[in-house]
Structures are given as C-alpha cells and as structure tokens.
Enzyme design. Sequence first.
Site, PDB file in Angstrom:
ATOM      1  N   HIS A  29      -1.192  10.484  -3.400  1.00  0.00           N
ATOM      2  CA  HIS A  29      -1.654   9.778  -2.415  1.00  0.00           C
ATOM      3  C   HIS A  29      -1.659  10.302  -0.980  1.00  0.00           C
ATOM      4  CE1 HIS A  29       2.276   7.643  -2.056  1.00  0.00           C
ATOM      5  NE2 HIS A  29       1.811   7.374  -0.699  1.00  0.00           N
TER       6      HIS A  29
HETATM    7  C1  UD1 Z   1       0.696   4.087   3.456  1.00  0.00           C
HETATM    8  C2  UD1 Z   1       1.940   4.557   4.037  1.00  0.00           C
HETATM    9  C3  UD1 Z   1       2.815   5.429   3.121  1.00  0.00           C
HETATM   10  C4  UD1 Z   1       2.940   4.922   1.905  1.00  0.00           C
HETATM   11  C5  UD1 Z   1       1.636   4.152   1.265  1.00  0.00           C
HETATM   12  C6  UD1 Z   1       1.958   3.577  -0.028  1.00  0.00           C
HETATM   13  C7  UD1 Z   1       1.978   5.211   6.507  1.00  0.00           C
HETATM   14  C8  UD1 Z   1       1.524   6.068   7.750  1.00  0.00           C
HETATM   15  N1  UD1 Z   1       1.731   5.500   5.361  1.00  0.00           N
HETATM   16  O1  UD1 Z   1      -0.063   5.187   3.271  1.00  0.00           O
HETATM   17  O2  UD1 Z   1       4.105   5.928   3.751  1.00  0.00           O
HETATM   18  O3  UD1 Z   1       3.570   5.673   0.877  1.00  0.00           O
HETATM   19  O4  UD1 Z   1       1.191   3.411   2.177  1.00  0.00           O
HETATM   20  O5  UD1 Z   1       0.629   3.120  -0.573  1.00  0.00           O
HETATM   21  O6  UD1 Z   1       1.964   3.953   6.853  1.00  0.00           O
HETATM   22  N2  UD1 Z   1      -7.161   1.823   1.800  1.00  0.00           N
HETATM   23  C9  UD1 Z   1      -7.922   0.865   1.060  1.00  0.00           C
HETATM   24  N3  UD1 Z   1      -7.445  -0.505   0.923  1.00  0.00           N
HETATM   25  C10 UD1 Z   1      -6.232  -0.600   1.375  1.00  0.00           C
HETATM   26  C11 UD1 Z   1      -5.426   0.257   2.040  1.00  0.00           C
HETATM   27  C12 UD1 Z   1      -5.758   1.484   2.305  1.00  0.00           C
HETATM   28  O7  UD1 Z   1      -9.099   1.243   0.877  1.00  0.00           O
HETATM   29  O8  UD1 Z   1      -5.829  -1.937   0.995  1.00  0.00           O
HETATM   30  C13 UD1 Z   1      -7.552   3.164   2.160  1.00  0.00           C
HETATM   31  C14 UD1 Z   1      -8.278   3.186   3.402  1.00  0.00           C
HETATM   32  O9  UD1 Z   1      -9.499   4.016   3.248  1.00  0.00           O
HETATM   33  C15 UD1 Z   1      -7.291   3.793   4.394  1.00  0.00           C
HETATM   34  C16 UD1 Z   1      -6.374   4.671   3.356  1.00  0.00           C
HETATM   35  O10 UD1 Z   1      -6.449   4.143   2.211  1.00  0.00           O
HETATM   36  O11 UD1 Z   1      -7.690   4.641   5.520  1.00  0.00           O
HETATM   37  C17 UD1 Z   1      -4.917   4.987   3.827  1.00  0.00           C
HETATM   38  O12 UD1 Z   1      -4.353   3.760   4.067  1.00  0.00           O
HETATM   39  P1  UD1 Z   1      -3.180   3.549   4.815  1.00  0.00           P
HETATM   40  O13 UD1 Z   1      -2.331   2.255   5.035  1.00  0.00           O
HETATM   41  O14 UD1 Z   1      -3.533   4.236   6.320  1.00  0.00           O
HETATM   42  O15 UD1 Z   1      -2.004   4.709   4.493  1.00  0.00           O
HETATM   43  P2  UD1 Z   1      -1.461   4.978   2.995  1.00  0.00           P
HETATM   44  O16 UD1 Z   1      -2.160   6.163   2.412  1.00  0.00           O
HETATM   45  O17 UD1 Z   1      -1.945   3.886   1.951  1.00  0.00           O
END
Ligand code: UD1
Length: 362
Positions: A207
């Site tokens: 991820h």
């Molecule tokens: C975040 C943390 C990372 C952690 C990870 C654990 C930051 C910068 N990154 O990364 O350190 O290791 O969480 O999982 O804070 N999305 C969904 N549903 C959700 C959440 C996310 O569809 O409930 C998708 C969306 O497309 C979103 C992408 O995942 O844009 C990234 O989500 P985001 O919370 O920005 O970062 P993570 O990659 O989850």
Amino acid sequence: MKVLSVVGARPQLVKLAPIAAAFAGTEHEHVIVHTGQHYDADLSDVFFSGLGIPAPDVHLGIGSGSHGAQTGGVLAAMDPVLEAARPDWVLVYGDTNSTLAGALAAVKMHLPVAHLEAGLRSFNRRMPEEHNRILTDHAADLLLAPTSEAVRHLAGEGLADRTVLVGDVMVDVCLRIRDAVRGGGGEAPALPDGIDPAAPYLLATLHRPDNTDDPERLAALLDALAALPVPVALLAHPRLVARAEQHGITLSRGNVHAGRPLPYAGLVAAVLGAVGVVTDSGGLQKEAFLLERTCTTIRPETEWVETLTGDWNRLVPDPHLLSPADWARCATRPAPKNERGLPYGDGKAALRVAETLEQHLR
Ligand code: UD1
C-alpha cells in the site's frame, strides 16, 4: 486525568485497542476522536467491533484527499473539539496525517501532547510518514518510545528529556488476539478466493505510495508475486485497489489471489496460517515477527530494524534485482530457529503508557 486520543487510520485503531482497555475501569476519562481518514468499514468499523474499542466520542469525517487537504481538514476540525474537551493530554499515535494534525492542533492550543510510537525513523524523506513522525516528535511534550532504538533516535535529536521507553502497544494486542485465535476464538479468516487455507500460502499486502502509485512499478511487483511458487493471498488495501483501477492493472494474476483487507483477528489467523509474509506495511513486519513467520519487506529500509535480526525479516527493494529462483527462495524461506528476545517489550506497554501520562501530568 482526561486523555483525548486522536486516531484515524487502521494501524492507529489497532494501537488504540490496548490503550482504551488500559483506561477502562480506571478513574481516568478517555475521549476518542476519529478523524475519518479511514472510513471504509474494512479499515475502520471492524476494528472497533472486533477489538472491543468503545465507539468514538467525536467523528470528524475528514475522509481522503491530498496531504494538505487531509492534514489541514483535521487541523481545523480539531479546534472546537479540543476547546470543548480541554484534556490533560492529547495522545497521538504513529505517523499518519491524522497524527501530525492532531499534534499541531493541540500544541497551538497549549494542550500537552504525548506521541505514542515516538522515535521511529526510516531516514527516507520520500515517505510522508517520515515527515509526520519527525514533526510530531518535535512538537510533542512527551515521547512514548516503543524500542531502545527509538530512544536513541530521539536522544540524537536532542529530545532525550521528553522521552520514556514504554514498549510497543502492538505487542499487547497482537499476543492477546494470537492467544484467542489459538484458543479457537473467532471465525476462519475470509482469505481471497483461490487460497486453500490448509495448503501452503504466502500472505501479502502492498500500500506504500512508492509501490502503488507508479503503474510500471506496481505491475512489476504484481508480476514478481505472481511468479512465486506458492499461492499468494494479497489483502488489497483500498489505495492499491484505487491505483490499480486507475491504471487498468489487474491484481489477481498467476499465483496472486487478491481479496479484501481482514479484521484484526482474521489477519492474525491468516499470518499464523501462512508460510510467510510479503509486505510493505510497518505493522505487518512486526506482526510476522511476533507471530514467528518470516517476512520479506518490499522496501529499501525499515523503521522496525529489530525484525531484521536473525533473518526474520529481509529487505527486498526490488524483487526483479534477484534471480527468479533467489526471489522464490527468499519469500518462502523457513522460519529461523534463533532466539529473538523481546525487542518490542512484554505486552504491557499500554498500562505503562497510562502510568507515564499520569506521572507527567502538568
Ligand atoms: C495511511 C497512512 C499510512 C498508513 C496507512 C495504513 C498517511 C500519509 N498515510 O495510508 O502511513 O500506513 O494509512 O493503512 O497518513 N481509501 C479508501 N477508503 C478508506 C481510506 C482510503 O478507499 O477508508 C483510499 C482512497 O483512494 C485514498 C487512498 O485509499 O485516497 C489513500 O488513503 P490515505 O488515508 O490517504 O492513505 P493510506 O494509503 O491509507
């Protein structure tokens, strides 16, 4: 004492579980603020129900967005919450955008901040988590370090007098759930279609932006997993699913069988059932170590350097730099027989966190 925990992303919910349990039944008040950084049930709700965490007192509903939008959204939304609660401690967890925003909001209101899992460093400034943890450590009043390596990093940055070694709360929750799983508690994990839980399989997650966001790299990593000699259960984080869809990349291919993320007990059971783990997650490297499975980490470095001792974890920045045979041998290597000690503590870190917060009350 009134402690306000700020959480938002899946790994923070895992760490919140033992902290909430440590405060339950004490005279201390524990307020839970969920930023909403993670909102899918798979990444959020199942951790509250599965780990017996009380429902959040406040939900900010911030959701996904650019780093600025997400961090800024939490920062702005925290003001009225902190104003109303006026806690003795704001407790922030790990290294996500929610961590940094929670810490900044609190220091700007002159509220004491404690950082759980302080002092980790990857020394890789491409990682958003590295900025988040350094900035949070330097903003916080109390640094709750999980390992002696983390204590050393903090001392090197002039932060020794704010640092307390408490151990890693992930051990508390991981070993509790391991024992429950071994005791027959809970259902069998919902592994991806095509994975036979009775036959050897590898458990994989990907991820990190460095692995998911460049379509060529993502496709090459999936090909490397697909070529492994045993089936690979790929638990696909929504970020991986979103990036793959965006670039027209199919996750399931060759020996890769993609499925959904698992609740915590399911994940622990899936690690215990696997011959090994292939991941870029920090938490899963440690869970593999605690559950005595080998880990192959698709990154050039790790914050959890203790897992590298005795070959429990191996760093492979790019599987294609190894020959196919070496890559296959690496990912499926058997668990070493060596003694690992307790680099992450004794499973009582959360109680130590509660005691330390009380001892350091302003
Ligand atoms: C975040 C943390 C990372 C952690 C990870 C654990 C930051 C910068 N990154 O990364 O350190 O290791 O969480 O999982 O804070 N999305 C969904 N549903 C959700 C959440 C996310 O569809 O409930 C998708 C969306 O497309 C979103 C992408 O995942 O844009 C990234 O989500 P985001 O919370 O920005 O970062 P993570 O990659 O989850």
